[in-house]
Design an enzyme around this catalytic site. Sequence first.
Site, PDB file in Angstrom:
ATOM      1  N   HIS A 114      47.754 -23.371 -46.606  1.00 42.08           N
ATOM      2  CA  HIS A 114      47.925 -22.982 -48.125  1.00 42.08           C
ATOM      3  C   HIS A 114      46.774 -22.357 -48.572  1.00 42.08           C
ATOM      4  O   HIS A 114      45.412 -22.359 -48.301  1.00 42.08           O
ATOM      5  CB  HIS A 114      48.243 -24.363 -48.934  1.00 42.08           C
ATOM      6  CG  HIS A 114      49.518 -24.890 -48.635  1.00 42.08           C
ATOM      7  ND1 HIS A 114      50.363 -25.726 -49.410  1.00 42.08           N
ATOM      8  CD2 HIS A 114      50.343 -24.457 -47.498  1.00 42.08           C
ATOM      9  CE1 HIS A 114      51.502 -26.067 -48.790  1.00 42.08           C
ATOM     10  NE2 HIS A 114      51.322 -25.357 -47.602  1.00 42.08           N
ATOM     11  N   GLU A 116      45.041 -22.638 -51.513  1.00 40.89           N
ATOM     12  CA  GLU A 116      44.020 -23.718 -51.893  1.00 40.89           C
ATOM     13  C   GLU A 116      43.179 -24.197 -50.803  1.00 40.89           C
ATOM     14  O   GLU A 116      41.902 -24.179 -50.780  1.00 40.89           O
ATOM     15  CB  GLU A 116      44.474 -24.956 -52.858  1.00 40.89           C
ATOM     16  CG  GLU A 116      45.386 -24.653 -53.736  1.00 40.89           C
ATOM     17  CD  GLU A 116      46.972 -24.317 -53.210  1.00 40.89           C
ATOM     18  OE1 GLU A 116      47.208 -23.913 -52.368  1.00 40.89           O
ATOM     19  OE2 GLU A 116      47.837 -24.917 -54.247  1.00 40.89           O
ATOM     20  N   CYS A 140      50.505 -28.358 -53.899  1.00 43.94           N
ATOM     21  CA  CYS A 140      50.974 -29.426 -53.379  1.00 43.94           C
ATOM     22  C   CYS A 140      50.019 -30.767 -53.196  1.00 43.94           C
ATOM     23  O   CYS A 140      49.023 -30.708 -53.276  1.00 43.94           O
ATOM     24  CB  CYS A 140      51.568 -28.808 -51.863  1.00 43.94           C
ATOM     25  SG  CYS A 140      50.349 -28.874 -50.626  1.00 43.94           S
ATOM     26  N   CYS A 143      47.334 -30.422 -50.697  1.00 41.65           N
ATOM     27  CA  CYS A 143      46.042 -29.618 -51.467  1.00 41.65           C
ATOM     28  C   CYS A 143      45.278 -30.207 -52.544  1.00 41.65           C
ATOM     29  O   CYS A 143      44.102 -30.365 -52.739  1.00 41.65           O
ATOM     30  CB  CYS A 143      46.500 -28.179 -52.017  1.00 41.65           C
ATOM     31  SG  CYS A 143      46.958 -26.984 -50.722  1.00 41.65           S
TER      32      CYS A 143
HETATM   33  N1  LIG Z   1      50.333 -24.711 -53.902  1.00 45.16           N
HETATM   34  C1  LIG Z   1      51.069 -23.881 -52.760  1.00 45.16           C
HETATM   35  C2  LIG Z   1      52.216 -24.084 -52.507  1.00 45.16           C
HETATM   36  C3  LIG Z   1      52.614 -23.286 -51.565  1.00 45.16           C
HETATM   37  N2  LIG Z   1      51.884 -22.614 -50.617  1.00 45.16           N
HETATM   38  C4  LIG Z   1      52.532 -21.818 -49.656  1.00 45.16           C
HETATM   39  C5  LIG Z   1      52.958 -22.449 -48.443  1.00 45.16           C
HETATM   40  C6  LIG Z   1      54.149 -21.513 -47.951  1.00 45.16           C
HETATM   41  O1  LIG Z   1      53.576 -20.287 -47.349  1.00 45.16           O
HETATM   42  C7  LIG Z   1      54.628 -20.889 -49.247  1.00 45.16           C
HETATM   43  C8  LIG Z   1      55.730 -21.685 -49.931  1.00 45.16           C
HETATM   44  O2  LIG Z   1      56.754 -21.212 -49.086  1.00 45.16           O
HETATM   45  P1  LIG Z   1      58.493 -21.629 -49.338  1.00 45.16           P
HETATM   46  O3  LIG Z   1      58.715 -22.940 -49.380  1.00 45.16           O
HETATM   47  O4  LIG Z   1      58.335 -21.252 -51.092  1.00 45.16           O
HETATM   48  O5  LIG Z   1      59.288 -20.534 -48.646  1.00 45.16           O
HETATM   49  O6  LIG Z   1      53.565 -21.142 -50.375  1.00 45.16           O
HETATM   50  C9  LIG Z   1      50.612 -22.443 -51.018  1.00 45.16           C
HETATM   51  O7  LIG Z   1      49.834 -21.642 -50.421  1.00 45.16           O
HETATM   52  N3  LIG Z   1      50.019 -23.220 -51.928  1.00 45.16           N
HETATM   53 ZN   LIG Z   2      49.238 -26.977 -50.650  1.00 40.60          ZN
END
Ligand SMILES: Nc1ccn([C@H]2C[C@H](O)[C@@H](COP(=O)(O)O)O2)c(=O)n1
Ligand SMILES: [Zn+2]
Length: 194
Positions: A114, A116, A140, A143
């Site tokens: 992610h 973060e 999430c 994180c």
């Molecule tokens: N705070 C976050 C939330 C999500 N991510 C990333 C993880 C995945 O690459 C993408 C989410 O994928 P989706 O479920 O929308 O197809 O975003 C993050 O880096 N930081």
């Molecule tokens: Zn996360």
Amino acid sequence: MSPPTHTEETYSTNSVNLESQLNALNINLNLKNLQETVKLKEEELQKHQRFLRMAKVTSLRSKDPNTQVGCVIVDKDNCIVSVGYNGFPIGVDDDVFRWDKEDPEDNKHLYVVHAEMNAIINKRCATLHDCIVYVTLFPCNKCAQMLIQSRVKKVYYLEDRDELAFRASKKMLDHAKLPYEQVEMPRGKYVFEC
Ligand SMILES: Nc1ccn([C@H]2C[C@H](O)[C@@H](COP(=O)(O)O)O2)c(=O)n1
Ligand SMILES: [Zn+2]
């Protein structure tokens, strides 16, 4: 009882004038303080919007075809100490590992780091203690754990989702007293001439 003398009447009128002048001065001072507070708040909001715009630009480097997330971390002097975006780990080939989510046994969420987490790992300083985190999508739960353990001071974010990982994240952040705040961006502020 004798009527007030000319001197007493004059004193009474002067004291009423003085009181009304003091009240007017007081109102004027309060107004100036209020204007100063509003000006400082506006300047602070513009600062948060600037860093979130940088987080948005950082997110453009993500190869996730569905969701690009960017994170910028700044220290107490508003100096950028780290940036990150969501992507596979170093050496994990985007052409070998899948970005889709169809197969539960072979799903990007098993592999992606992610934004973060990458920003925490990429830090160019000894500690993230008391730093401010700017991220385009609310952290999430995993994180949030790392941000709490890193003892950052506050999280500013653009977008949120009503999903379990984000609800659990809020539960932890609230309990750990790590504040977070959503920032509204003025329309059209993502127009980049690339
Ligand atoms: N705070 C976050 C939330 C999500 N991510 C990333 C993880 C995945 O690459 C993408 C989410 O994928 P989706 O479920 O929308 O197809 O975003 C993050 O880096 N930081
Ligand atoms: Zn996360």
